[in-house]
Design a protein around this motif. Structure first.
Motif, short mmCIF file in Angstrom:
data_model
loop_
_atom_site.label_atom_id
_atom_site.label_comp_id
_atom_site.label_asym_id
_atom_site.label_seq_id
_atom_site.Cartn_x
_atom_site.Cartn_y
_atom_site.Cartn_z
N ARG A 33 -2.61 7.19 13.38
CA ARG A 33 -1.48 7.35 14.28
C ARG A 33 -1.50 6.27 15.36
NH1 ARG A 33 1.14 12.18 13.63
NH2 ARG A 33 0.01 13.58 12.23
N ALA A 34 -2.69 5.99 15.85
CA ALA A 34 -2.83 4.95 16.86
C ALA A 34 -2.35 3.61 16.31
CB ALA A 34 -4.29 4.84 17.31
N LEU A 35 -2.82 3.28 15.13
CA LEU A 35 -2.42 2.01 14.52
C LEU A 35 -0.90 1.98 14.35
CD1 LEU A 35 -3.27 -0.64 13.29
CD2 LEU A 35 -3.50 0.51 11.09
N SER A 36 -0.36 3.07 13.86
CA SER A 36 1.09 3.12 13.65
C SER A 36 1.83 2.88 14.96
CB SER A 36 1.46 4.49 13.08
OG SER A 36 2.85 4.66 13.11
N TRP A 57 4.24 12.96 7.66
CA TRP A 57 2.96 12.95 8.38
C TRP A 57 3.17 12.53 9.84
CZ3 TRP A 57 0.55 8.05 9.73
CH2 TRP A 57 -0.66 8.20 10.42
N LEU A 58 3.86 11.43 10.02
CA LEU A 58 3.98 10.86 11.35
C LEU A 58 4.74 11.79 12.30
CD1 LEU A 58 2.89 8.25 12.42
CD2 LEU A 58 5.11 7.18 12.05
N PRO A 90 8.63 9.07 2.19
CA PRO A 90 8.74 10.47 2.58
C PRO A 90 7.42 11.03 3.09
CG PRO A 90 9.87 10.10 0.52
CD PRO A 90 9.17 8.82 0.85
N LEU A 91 6.35 10.67 2.43
CA LEU A 91 5.03 11.15 2.80
C LEU A 91 4.66 10.71 4.22
CD1 LEU A 91 3.59 12.53 0.41
CD2 LEU A 91 1.82 10.78 0.66
N HIS A 113 2.21 11.59 18.82
CA HIS A 113 0.96 11.97 19.48
C HIS A 113 1.02 13.30 20.20
CE1 HIS A 113 -0.99 8.16 18.60
NE2 HIS A 113 0.16 7.57 18.87
N ASP A 114 2.15 13.97 20.12
CA ASP A 114 2.27 15.24 20.85
C ASP A 114 2.94 16.30 19.97
OD1 ASP A 114 2.95 17.37 22.44
OD2 ASP A 114 3.63 16.15 24.14
#
Lengths: 202, 202, 202, 202
Positions: free
Chosen positions: C113-116, C175-176, C170-171, D121-122
């Motif tokens: 998530r950070a990288l994204s 997720w994000l 979609p995946l 992130h939340d």
DNA sequence: TTGTAATCGAGACGGTACGTCATGTCTTGCG
DNA sequence: CGCAAGACATGACGTACCGTCTCGATTACAA
């Protein structure tokens, strides 16, 4: 008369933070010396944010200076006048011996060296020093000398400021540059020599 | 007397690096002031690695001190003796006026303040100063006063070191703490007052 | 081809510091989350000065990105090709289920998530990501699809990049943005739907 | 349902402050970007005390989210339903081209990236997003697809949520990670490929 | 003549402190 | 009481120097 950069509102200032900062500054300069005195250190010791220091003082030196100011104002009532027994030489020796004792006192030595250094490199601080710290004390000295002058113990044409510097200058110099031992005897010697002059007695 | 930490071999020292470092130190202290003088800055200006400074000097102040030393040795021949016309008062005024001029010279002002500060906070440097810089000069002063003493112009029982400090102390103090204007007239006044003493003429 | 701002000399770089920094960055982003990841924290954990980070990386995101890079290069040999059993649907399900598992793995979730996020807000980093991280992986996917295309399992006129995004998009989105449960069943569903299309079977 | 910490009384809330804050947040995120968006900045731009923000929103992201909400509610009436001409493919292309245009519009790009990051992130914000922003829109999409399904243009067994993600997912991903050019042609391609599927036409 | 051992310029390194900025909490005084 | 204003403790930012260290490249003395 507005400040350009959103001057902080002094009425909202937290007085206990102020006191803590000044006390911490004095403590620390005695403990670690002037060179290793840091704003972060002061803030930490005072339990205060760095910004609270930077908000109210422009520099480390200004904090130190303020610390000295409150120190002196704290003792107010103490030194309102210099001793005046009628015997100028004795009185001066008394005062200078006290000065010597103070300069030799480790609690004052390091902080005063720090203050001296700040003054040396910051004309603005030097002006503040002249007005707030040195000024009142010098006035006392001037008054004592003036009293002696009226009593005929000092030359009528004497410039009292020069006289003051002639008496205290050697002391401060010897202390600051460690150019010799700073003893009560030295204080006496300076007073005697200043009063009599270098010339042979007639 | 061996050093514990592989003392550097002075014979291999690069003299041009040394000169460049000392010159850079003097230049920079004049340009950016004592507070912003940095070892990195000196190294950069001198075109020298930082290690070359740390190898040969223990501190920034030591570099500065050395810079002053070479400065004075550079002018050697200049001040071997103080003027001795037979008229002590005139000679002292001459010398003090020269001192005033030097202290007011921006090229010397900042470097000397820097040196003074280093001395104030570093007893080892103060000792070196007393021996290498102040000592020889004080010796000249002592000799001039001694000559006057022999000529009966100074009291026989006078402590010449006290006398020296009485003449030069006020000047240095006023300069360092900016406690008043540093003028040739002030120099004259100090000389006169020191010689005659504060007491009324009999 | 010189840099404007005295580019650091990569040959002098300390490789163990580099490794420690990247490892600390990965560890910390997992422990405290992306928002609370700080350069000071990384430096502290890595036992390194902050400047050593700033010397070699322009931003916190760049460090993180590099950490991912080395992570992937560390596993090299592992994923050289995607499975090719001849049954495209089965192979894709296998791969997507693995992706789902990885995205659900707390060790990977937060760092990715950070990288994204960094990529989202920094086009330069996005380009680096496309070239160094996404690129090679996408090439593998392209090859697998191309193989299926040659085998007549995919439309001849199909744009493989669009196909890839239709399967993985979609995946990643789910997720994000947490827009739904990320399960193996979902992976299967996506593969089936993508292959057959939304239209009714003829 | 009482709050522990003296919940603010919403009825006393100043609506013009609220509007100013949301507008300032949207303006600023577009001007300085998500990373440099600060609560102080929003308060300053809105002419509002910081506390007024902290009183009503738990985080910077929540402000941003609210700003988006009002943005959408402001345009209400605009998108109540998706176009339904009977030709699903044409309608989807129309909608996706509009989405592409919006994502490419600099006025929306940066704010939406910011919102996406906050959501990433939340989880709480993600839930709010799913309910208040994404939910209604998704419902429209679902209805349009359902209509097509009834008309026999979509497979009966199709999971409409998967279908939605298959159509919009590739777009959002390419936008967020800048993994390729985001053009109207790409929108068309995605629609066509999604509808037909990856397999060869029978 | 060739080691071999030192200094040299350069600059990376682990650190400390700088002075600034933003956080989220708190207090003050106005409406 | 909400509000604008802003002081406060906290803590991270990115930069500047510190003093130590390692790296070739000179350079000079000894073998």
């Amino acid at each position: 008369m507005a400040q350009s950069r959103t001057a902080p509102d002094a009425s909202r200032r937290n007085p206990s933070s102020r006191r803590a900062i000044l006390a911490a500054a004095l403590d620390l300069v005695g403990e670690v010396g002037y060179t290793k005195l840091t704003v972060e250190g002061i803030a930490g010791r005072a339990g205060v944010g760095k910004q609270t220091i930077y908000r109210w003082w422009p520099s480390k030196g200004a904090v130190l200076f303020d610390a000295f100011l409150t120190l002196n104002e704290g003792q107010d009532g103490e030194v309102q006048t210099l001793p005046d027994s009628g015997d100028l030489e004795a009185d001066l020796k008394l005062v200078l011996r006290a000065t010597v004792a103070e300069l030799n006192d480790p609690r004052y030595d390091e902080p005063m060296r720090a203050l001296s250094t700040e003054i040396t490199h910051d004309p603005a601080l030097a002006a503040a020093y002249a007005e707030r710290l040195d000024g009142p004390l010098r006035q006392l000295k001037r008054e004592r000398l003036h009293s002696a002058q009226r009593a005929g113990q000092l030359a009528e044409e004497l410039d009292l400021d020069v006289a003051i510097e002639m008496v205290w200058g050697p002391l401060l110099n010897r202390w600051l540059h460690r150019s010799g031992p700073l003893t009560p005897e030295y204080a006496d010697q300076v007073v005697e020599t200043a009063l009599h002059g270098l010339r042979p007695r007639p």
